[in-house]
Design a protein around this motif. Structure first.
Motif, PDB file in Angstrom:
ATOM      1  N   LEU A  10       0.806  -1.218   0.000  1.00 33.77           N
ATOM      2  CA  LEU A  10       0.000   0.000   0.000  1.00 33.77           C
ATOM      3  C   LEU A  10       0.841   1.270   0.000  1.00 33.77           C
ATOM      4  O   LEU A  10       0.568   2.193  -0.764  1.00 33.77           O
ATOM      5  N   ILE A  11       1.865   1.341   0.824  1.00 34.11           N
ATOM      6  CA  ILE A  11       2.720   2.539   0.869  1.00 34.11           C
ATOM      7  C   ILE A  11       3.376   2.764  -0.490  1.00 34.11           C
ATOM      8  O   ILE A  11       3.393   3.882  -1.004  1.00 34.11           O
ATOM      9  N   ILE A  14       0.748   4.052  -2.929  1.00 34.86           N
ATOM     10  CA  ILE A  14       0.417   5.458  -2.693  1.00 34.86           C
ATOM     11  C   ILE A  14       1.549   6.351  -3.188  1.00 34.86           C
ATOM     12  O   ILE A  14       1.319   7.353  -3.868  1.00 34.86           O
ATOM     13  N   ASN A  15       2.787   5.981  -2.880  1.00 36.91           N
ATOM     14  CA  ASN A  15       3.939   6.780  -3.308  1.00 36.91           C
ATOM     15  C   ASN A  15       4.064   6.879  -4.821  1.00 36.91           C
ATOM     16  O   ASN A  15       4.519   7.889  -5.346  1.00 36.91           O
ATOM     17  N   SER A  16       3.654   5.843  -5.531  1.00 33.51           N
ATOM     18  CA  SER A  16       3.792   5.853  -6.991  1.00 33.51           C
ATOM     19  C   SER A  16       2.573   6.433  -7.700  1.00 33.51           C
ATOM     20  O   SER A  16       2.584   6.587  -8.914  1.00 33.51           O
ATOM     21  N   SER A  17       1.528   6.773  -6.956  1.00 34.76           N
ATOM     22  CA  SER A  17       0.310   7.289  -7.576  1.00 34.76           C
ATOM     23  C   SER A  17       0.503   8.714  -8.083  1.00 34.76           C
ATOM     24  O   SER A  17       0.814   9.622  -7.322  1.00 34.76           O
ATOM     25  N   SER A  18       0.303   8.881  -9.367  1.00 41.88           N
ATOM     26  CA  SER A  18       0.394  10.225  -9.946  1.00 41.88           C
ATOM     27  C   SER A  18      -0.923  10.985  -9.797  1.00 41.88           C
ATOM     28  O   SER A  18      -1.020  12.147 -10.169  1.00 41.88           O
ATOM     29  N   GLY A  23       1.270  16.073  -0.562  1.00 38.78           N
ATOM     30  CA  GLY A  23       0.544  16.273   0.692  1.00 38.78           C
ATOM     31  C   GLY A  23      -0.563  15.247   0.878  1.00 38.78           C
ATOM     32  O   GLY A  23      -0.755  14.714   1.977  1.00 38.78           O
ATOM     33  N   GLN A  24      -1.272  14.949  -0.201  1.00 39.61           N
ATOM     34  CA  GLN A  24      -2.340  13.945  -0.135  1.00 39.61           C
ATOM     35  C   GLN A  24      -1.755  12.567   0.153  1.00 39.61           C
ATOM     36  O   GLN A  24      -2.321  11.797   0.935  1.00 39.61           O
ATOM     37  N   GLN A  25      -0.615  12.275  -0.443  1.00 43.30           N
ATOM     38  CA  GLN A  25       0.043  11.001  -0.185  1.00 43.30           C
ATOM     39  C   GLN A  25       0.437  10.893   1.284  1.00 43.30           C
ATOM     40  O   GLN A  25       0.200   9.857   1.919  1.00 43.30           O
ATOM     41  N   ILE A  32      -4.062   5.424   6.809  1.00 41.13           N
ATOM     42  CA  ILE A  32      -4.172   3.973   6.645  1.00 41.13           C
ATOM     43  C   ILE A  32      -3.593   3.211   7.838  1.00 41.13           C
ATOM     44  O   ILE A  32      -3.807   2.014   7.974  1.00 41.13           O
ATOM     45  N   GLN A  33      -2.893   3.909   8.701  1.00 46.20           N
ATOM     46  CA  GLN A  33      -2.326   3.264   9.890  1.00 46.20           C
ATOM     47  C   GLN A  33      -3.307   3.241  11.066  1.00 46.20           C
ATOM     48  O   GLN A  33      -3.041   2.614  12.080  1.00 46.20           O
ATOM     49  N   PHE A  34      -4.439   3.943  10.923  1.00 51.01           N
ATOM     50  CA  PHE A  34      -5.426   4.042  11.993  1.00 51.01           C
ATOM     51  C   PHE A  34      -6.792   3.594  11.484  1.00 51.01           C
ATOM     52  O   PHE A  34      -7.471   4.330  10.780  1.00 51.01           O
TER      53      PHE A  34
END
Length: 99
Positions: A10-11, A14-18, A23-25, A32-34
């Protein structure tokens, strides 16, 4: 078990999402950790983002349905699991196509 523990890629997804700004990432990676969600004050404490930046990015994430908000004593923000699965699916498809 948190959503992040169930989805180890997941991380990276999210990091690779264009489709998401930096900031949104950052905000999504916190949320997602909570599983129970957290208030903005905790998001501010866990990031180096300004209050304005957090509010702007949360608003955009809510408009795009990546984040949900619930009213308790204060507003609690949670990652929308259904929408997060789309990020994972896009990431997996991109990896397949690039190989």
């Amino acid at each position: 078990m948190t959503f992040l523990e169930q989805n180890p890629l997941l991380i990276e997804a999210i990091n690779s999402s264009s489709l998401l700004s930096d900031g949104q990432q950052q905000i999504l990676k916190i949320l997602i950790q909570f599983d129970v969600g957290i208030p903005i004050s905790q998001i501010m404490a866990l990031t180096n983002l300004s209050k304005q930046t957090i509010h702007f990015n949360i608003k955009k994430l809510m408009e795009r349905q990546y984040v949900m908000r619930e009213k308790e004593m204060v507003y609690i923000y949670k990652a929308n699991r259904d929408k997060i699965f789309e990020i994972i699916e896009r990431y997996n498809q991109t990896k397949k196509v690039s190989h």
